[in-house]
Scaffold this motif. Structure first.
Motif, PDB file in Angstrom:
ATOM      1  N   GLY A  58      33.182 102.076  56.149  1.00 48.71           N
ATOM      2  CA  GLY A  58      32.248 102.721  55.240  1.00 48.71           C
ATOM      3  C   GLY A  58      32.058 104.179  55.623  1.00 48.71           C
ATOM      4  O   GLY A  58      32.032 105.072  54.770  1.00 48.71           O
ATOM      5  N   GLY A  59      31.960 104.431  56.932  1.00 47.04           N
ATOM      6  CA  GLY A  59      31.798 105.800  57.413  1.00 47.04           C
ATOM      7  C   GLY A  59      32.997 106.666  57.041  1.00 47.04           C
ATOM      8  O   GLY A  59      32.851 107.820  56.620  1.00 47.04           O
ATOM      9  N   VAL A  60      34.207 106.082  57.174  1.00 48.53           N
ATOM     10  CA  VAL A  60      35.411 106.826  56.795  1.00 48.53           C
ATOM     11  C   VAL A  60      35.368 107.173  55.315  1.00 48.53           C
ATOM     12  O   VAL A  60      35.712 108.287  54.906  1.00 48.53           O
ATOM     13  N   ALA A  61      34.914 106.205  54.520  1.00 49.79           N
ATOM     14  CA  ALA A  61      34.835 106.457  53.080  1.00 49.79           C
ATOM     15  C   ALA A  61      33.934 107.653  52.810  1.00 49.79           C
ATOM     16  O   ALA A  61      34.248 108.505  51.973  1.00 49.79           O
ATOM     17  N   ALA A  62      32.822 107.734  53.554  1.00 53.98           N
ATOM     18  CA  ALA A  62      31.903 108.852  53.353  1.00 53.98           C
ATOM     19  C   ALA A  62      32.617 110.183  53.582  1.00 53.98           C
ATOM     20  O   ALA A  62      32.464 111.126  52.808  1.00 53.98           O
ATOM     21  N   VAL A  63      33.446 110.234  54.637  1.00 51.51           N
ATOM     22  CA  VAL A  63      34.170 111.468  54.918  1.00 51.51           C
ATOM     23  C   VAL A  63      35.196 111.750  53.825  1.00 51.51           C
ATOM     24  O   VAL A  63      35.276 112.863  53.289  1.00 51.51           O
ATOM     25  N   LEU A  64      35.979 110.729  53.486  1.00 54.15           N
ATOM     26  CA  LEU A  64      37.081 110.957  52.546  1.00 54.15           C
ATOM     27  C   LEU A  64      36.584 111.303  51.158  1.00 54.15           C
ATOM     28  O   LEU A  64      37.248 112.002  50.409  1.00 54.15           O
ATOM     29  N   ILE A  65      35.406 110.822  50.792  1.00 50.72           N
ATOM     30  CA  ILE A  65      34.894 111.110  49.458  1.00 50.72           C
ATOM     31  C   ILE A  65      34.207 112.468  49.421  1.00 50.72           C
ATOM     32  O   ILE A  65      34.418 113.267  48.522  1.00 50.72           O
ATOM     33  N   SER A  66      33.379 112.744  50.440  1.00 47.67           N
ATOM     34  CA  SER A  66      32.451 113.859  50.260  1.00 47.67           C
ATOM     35  C   SER A  66      32.844 115.146  50.974  1.00 47.67           C
ATOM     36  O   SER A  66      32.423 116.211  50.570  1.00 47.67           O
TER      37      SER A  66
ATOM     38  N   ALA B 250      30.621 107.461  47.841  1.00 45.67           N
ATOM     39  CA  ALA B 250      31.253 106.865  49.018  1.00 45.67           C
ATOM     40  C   ALA B 250      30.716 105.470  49.283  1.00 45.67           C
ATOM     41  O   ALA B 250      31.374 104.667  49.916  1.00 45.67           O
ATOM     42  N   TRP B 251      29.515 105.182  48.806  1.00 46.31           N
ATOM     43  CA  TRP B 251      28.940 103.883  49.122  1.00 46.31           C
ATOM     44  C   TRP B 251      29.767 102.765  48.524  1.00 46.31           C
ATOM     45  O   TRP B 251      30.205 101.894  49.272  1.00 46.31           O
ATOM     46  N   PRO B 252      30.000 102.782  47.200  1.00 48.30           N
ATOM     47  CA  PRO B 252      30.892 101.719  46.678  1.00 48.30           C
ATOM     48  C   PRO B 252      32.295 101.789  47.280  1.00 48.30           C
ATOM     49  O   PRO B 252      32.893 100.755  47.551  1.00 48.30           O
ATOM     50  N   VAL B 253      32.796 103.012  47.498  1.00 47.21           N
ATOM     51  CA  VAL B 253      34.158 103.117  48.047  1.00 47.21           C
ATOM     52  C   VAL B 253      34.210 102.510  49.452  1.00 47.21           C
ATOM     53  O   VAL B 253      35.161 101.798  49.807  1.00 47.21           O
ATOM     54  N   GLY B 254      33.165 102.752  50.240  1.00 43.48           N
ATOM     55  CA  GLY B 254      33.087 102.139  51.569  1.00 43.48           C
ATOM     56  C   GLY B 254      33.147 100.623  51.455  1.00 43.48           C
ATOM     57  O   GLY B 254      33.823  99.955  52.233  1.00 43.48           O
TER      58      GLY B 254
END
Lengths: 461, 235, 381
Positions: A95-103, A192-196
């Motif tokens: 989930g944390g990675v998603a936050a980086v990759l999205i935002s 990023a939340w749903p993506v995570g």
């Protein structure tokens, strides 16, 4: 002061949950007991707000909310279906990675320098895996097949490294002090939340496909393994997540304190309330987070309750309670388990993304597979396995005491050692050890609850 | 009074419903007693009740005149009962010889004599004594299981469907061996699916239906009873 | 400002992330000078010998030592699994506990000037460590596990309880000895030094063999012989195998389950203390690394076949060799074998050393996929 109040509150918790059982009285009606448990919890946070500061209390509340969501995810897996996931932290890290990759903002130079190489090695990796699968399926089981598979994998790895190495180095050389990675898509971090959740769900699917249907221990060990690998990747693949150099300054879904302090309406509001604008701006920001997190928590809770009480939920519990007969009744146990495993992991992934959002940065070194996971486990078991409200309460209680254990612990140690000489070696040793005692306390709590109150604070209906 | 006498047994597993109703099983010294009956008649349950794996609400079990109703299975082993379960009745990853040794675990005296007797009874086991029991054929495994039970030098040998899943030839041979065991003075209590062959060698036969004694007589008499033949032996 | 960020949360010692669990530091040191030190060699035989020594020094010897440590750990896990039928997550910390007591005794002996030079004093302290560890483990069984055994609880419950025990043990260890690295090795450091070896043989490559590695291998061999003698030759040992094979039948044969369980814990504690101490001597002692050893140990036990002692040993070496071979850079090795013009200009390393322990997990996944019972057909359900 704080310790006394906290002690009183703990006592109240114990009284409400245990006394009726101990004195042989009829237990309080469920509803009253549950409401009072949550009320005590709210009171605890208010006490912290009044004694320490509202900033501290709200920071605590926000992490309690995130913990509760994770506990809900684990409860879906363990409470509904009896699946043991020891890799919760890995899913949260995804989930944390998603936050980086999205935002995060894309790093154009890095893209120019190495994106092609990364892409090529990714394609090569896919090709290698496909070739291995094709060979495995189309060759008769023999030594020749084993050798062929081995050769494919070794050659694949060498070729991949040939393209990947230079690309990685090129990316990591781009302004390494602040960038040195590909960056993200520069989208709003809420996305990023749903993506995570999706990232975590995909990982869960792969693990579930492998280890579900085998004995429960294997799932536990397999999940522990995947968590370790995910963290290793995040820590060492600098081109993706900057590794231990951390990605900081992720955008926020809520206003910045500095902007608030400069906007007229906020300053007016603060002065009208008689508060210092600087202080109230940070309280305001935390309140915004709290609102967002509460919305997510309520949504997940609502969905979980719906699911639990649906035919699907009943079937899951039936499978959990008697796998053999459920299997005999024609239920595809492994497929159901896969569903529930993926669903629970998605919830954990969402919570992981939220955590990174709250932090505003990804710090891969902070994720520690076993202990993080263990904390969430204690939440679920203490709260009441199989009961969503129990998981939420467990999330609050355990997180609260995890944080407050430090002041309580040092106070306790001070008291114990107060009779000793100021420079006594034992005293110094004891005082220094306080910090390590938190996990041990959690271990003790787990053992005690498991033994004496295995159904938890709010038992399953 | 018979060596084994289990009389008026009523009970079931745990707190579940009763499976046995006033069921009586007896076996004299050196006698072969066989329990037959349709599926779900409680045959195995009756045997487990004799062995103490069941909660009896009523009735009693005596062995050689001693009341053993309240003893655990382990204690009954010490009293001279031996039980061969229907499935997983060997230690698969241990050698044949070790299986036999484990059978004699409670004995502190020299077990070599008993082991020789078992090898005489089942010569194939001597040949395969270094092989793991899990690698043997079904019939050989049953021989190991019976041999293991004999190692305690029991007075009563209980066999739960010893011929389940073995070929007819192996079955005949196994029955021959069981007769030989009985000749040494050991009482035998056996549950059997193959009712006809079992009653052939039985001194005493019990036909159970729904947990109750339906017919009780010598094996021969039951074989000749037209009603038993019609209902339970297929004509 | 957020007073408590997630960074601080997940643990008090986030900063001490573990050292790589295996391999000597020299493994890294040597990559750089691969080309510069290359001299024209006289003969092909010398080239081959150099290549072989190089591989022995950086792969063979470390992997044998590490494999022995893993095998001893995995034996304990597999034994508890065979008898109590659950994966004991606390085993890594049992190792830490036993090693800790051994270290305390070692210090005490050192302070009194007792030593068995050239061997490390820790060997003298080891029996005391084992005794304390046995006591500790039996106490945990009495306080924690026995209750669930009586209840005939599901293996999962045992597993969760063992996680609780793991954290409590970890807390005790850190409370007593602290979270930091502890030095306790003394005596001679090397059996063969790389430089001495070079002088003796005249080869370009040196082979070093540490005392700790030698002790590890010898002890492991002795322990394994003793264990197999016990399991295959003694009455109690055989009864344990019988109990692990078929619990119900073992009970019918009059085997006392309480005794079997007790002996299993005693052996597991002994193995754990020995493995923990050897690992500490070879690398260094730090409570946290034992937590990290859990994964390779489980991988070894599962790869070999849970419940199979011989499998645990094989699994230990499979995991150790894979970890080290997959992450070793073969550049210099290949350079010895091929003509100069073919020399590779990359490191020829399959996987970066950062992923050392990921290797054990990948092997684990493969085994779960294709042969869930492990190499030596342990229990899969």
């Amino acid at each position: 002061m704080i310790v006394t109040l906290l002690g009183l509150a703990c006592f109240a918790l114990l009284v409400v949950s245990l006394t009726p059982r101990l004195v042989g009285m009829a237990p309080l009606p469920d509803r009253i007991r549950n409401v009072s448990l949550f009320a005590i919890m709210a009171l605890l946070i208010v006490i912290v707000g009044m004694i320490q500061s509202w900033n501290v209390a709200l920071a605590l509340l926000n992490l309690c909310l995130i913990s509760s969501i994770m506990a809900l995810g684990v409860n879906i897996q363990w409470g509904y279906a009896g699946l043991l996931n020891v890799g919760i932290m890995g899913f949260a890290a995804l989930g944390g990675v998603a936050a980086v990759l999205i935002s995060a903002d894309p790093v154009a130079d890095a893209w120019a320098a190495g994106a092609l190489g990364i892409f090529v090695s990714f394609v090569l990796a896919v090709v290698t895996v496909m070739a291995a699968i094709y060979t495995y399926r189309n060759m008769a089981p023999s030594m020749a097949r084993n050798l062929a598979l081995f050769a494919i994998i070794v050659i694949g790895l060498i070729v991949i490294r040939y393209f990947f190495g230079p690309a990685r180095d090129a990316i990591e050389d781009v302004n390494p002090a602040s960038e040195g990675y590909l960056g993200g898509l520069g989208l709003p971090i809420i996305l990023a939340w749903p993506v995570g959740g999706i990232f975590a769900g995909l990982a869960a699917w792969v693990i579930g496909k492998t280890a579900l249907g085998l004995r429960s221990d294997y799932l536990a060990i397999a999940t522990l393994g995947i968590a370790e690998i995910i963290v290793a990747i995040i820590k060492h693949e600098d081109w993706l997540t900057r590794g231990v150099k951390n990605v900081s300054g992720l955008p926020r879904p809520v206003p910045y304190e500095i902007d608030l302090q400069q906007s007229q309406w906020f300053v007016d509001l603060a002065t009208r309330l008689g508060q210092d604008p600087a202080l109230s701006s940070s309280v305001f920001v935390k309140l915004c987070y709290a609102v967002l997190f509460t919305i997510v928590l309520l949504a997940v809770l609502w969905l979980s309750e719906r699911a639990l009480n649906s035919p699907w939920g009943r079937m899951m519990r039936a499978i959990r309670d008697n796998e053999v007969s459920a299997n005999a009744m024609g239920k595809d146990v492994v497929a159901r388990h896969l569903q529930v495993f993926v669903l629970g992991s998605i919830v954990v992934g969402i919570a992981g993304a939220m955590l990174t959002t709250l932090d505003g940065q990804l710090t891969p070194g902070a994720y520690q597979p076993l202990r993080f996971t263990f904390l969430i486990w204690v939440m679920v078991i203490l709260g009441g396995s199989g009961n969503n409200w129990g998981a939420v309460l467990g999330g609050f209680v355990v997180w609260f005491f995890w944080i407050q254990a430090e002041p309580i612990g040092s106070w306790l140690m001070e008291t114990i050692t107060s009779g000793m000489a100021e420079d006594s070696a034992l005293r110094i040793h004891l005082l220094n050890s306080t910090a390590h005692m938190r996990l041990m306390t959690m271990g003790l709590i787990l053992l005690l609850v498991l033994r004496f109150s295995p159904r938890g604070l709010i038992p399953e209906k | 009074m018979s060596y084994l006498s289990a009389s008026n047994m009523t009970g079931g597993y745990g707190r579940g419903a009763d499976i046995l109703h006033d069921c009586t099983i007896e076996a004299a010294e050196g006698e072969i007693a066989v329990i037959v009956g349709p599926n779900g008649a409680g045959k195995s349950t009756a045997m487990k009740a004799v062995f103490g794996m069941l909660n009896l609400r009523e009735g009693s079990v005596t062995l050689d005149g001693e009341d053993i109703t309240h003893l655990t299975p382990q204690d009954r082993v010490a009293k001279g009962m031996a039980f061969v379960p229907q499935t997983s009745n060997v230690f698969p990853s241990m050698s044949v010889e070790e299986n036999l040794e484990m059978g004699a675990f409670l004995r502190r005296d020299n077990i070599n004599g008993t082991m020789e007797q078992v090898y005489e009874l089942f010569p194939i086991l001597k040949e395969k004594r270094r092989q793991n029991a899990g690698e043997l054929s079904g019939g050989q495994r049953q021989q190991v299981a019976v041999g293991r039970a004999l190692m305690t030098q029991p007075k009563l040998l209980m066999l739960d469907e010893p011929t389940a899943g073995v070929s007819p030839i192996v079955m005949d041979e196994l029955f021959d061996r069981i007769i030989e065991v009985a000749r040494t003075g050991i009482s035998i209590l056996m549950v059997e699916q193959n009712a006809r062959q079992a009653l052939n060698i039985a001194d005493k036969g019990y036909v159970l239906v729904q947990g109750r004694n339906r017919f009780t007589d010598t094996g021969e008499a039951l074989m000749n009873d037209p009603e038993v033949r019609k209902s339970f032996l297929g004509g | 400002m957020i007073p408590k960020s997630a960074r601080a949360f997940w643990g008090d010692d986030a900063k001490h992330f573990p050292a790589p669990p295996c391999g000597s530091p020299s493994l890294f040191r040597n990559h750089g000078d691969a080309r510069s030190f290359r001299q024209p060699s006289e003969s092909l035989v010398m080239e081959l010998l150099n290549a072989f020594i190089l591989l022995s020094n950086f792969v063979l010897v470390p992997a044998i030592a590490y494999g022995s440590q893993l095998a001893l750990g995995a034996l304990g896990v597999t034994l508890i699994y065979g008898i109590l039928r659950f994966s004991n997550f606390a085993h890594g910390d049992t190792m830490a506990f036993g090693a800790m007591v051994t270290i305390l005794f070692t210090w005490w002996f050192q302070s009194m000037g007792i030593s068995i030079d050239p061997l490390p004093t820790a060997l003298l302290a080891l029996p005391f460590g084992i005794l304390f560890c046995i006591g500790f483990v039996l106490a945990t069984d009495r306080i924690v596990y026995r209750f669930y055994r009586r209840q005939k609880a599901a293996p999962v419950i045992f597993l969760i309880a063992s996680m609780g025990v793991m954290f409590v043990t970890n807390g005790i260890v850190r409370f007593i000895i602290g979270p930091n690295d502890q030095q306790f090795a003394d005596g001679e450091r090397f059996i063969v030094k790389a430089r001495t070896f070079k002088q003796m043989t005249g080869l370009e490559e040196g082979l070093s063999f540490k005392v700790s590695q030698g002790i590890t291998v010898v002890t492991a061999i002795l322990v394994v012989i003793a264990l197999f003698w016990f399991l295959n030759r003694t009455r109690t040992g055989k009864s344990m195998r019988a109990y692990s094979d078929n619990e119900d039948l073992a009970l019918l044969s009059g085997i006392n389950p309480d005794k079997v369980v007790m002996v299993a814990w005693i052996i597991a504690a002994t193995l754990a203390t020995i493995a923990g101490t050897l690992y500490g001597l070879d690398k260094s002692f730090k409570p946290f690394t034992y937590l990290q050893l859990l994964l390779p140990i489980f991988a070894a036990a599962i790869v070999g076949g849970l419940g199979s002692p011989i499998g645990a040993i094989a699994g230990g070496f499979v995991i150790a060799f894979s970890e080290i071979m997959v992450t070793y850079a073969y550049k210099k090795f290949i350079a010895y074998l091929v003509p100069e013009s073919w020399e590779p200009d990359t490191l020829v390393q399959l996987l970066s050393t950062d992923y050392k322990f990921a290797v054990s997990f990948m092997i684990l996944l493969l085994v779960l996929l294709f042969r869930p019972t492990g190499i030596f057909a342990g229990k899969s359900v």
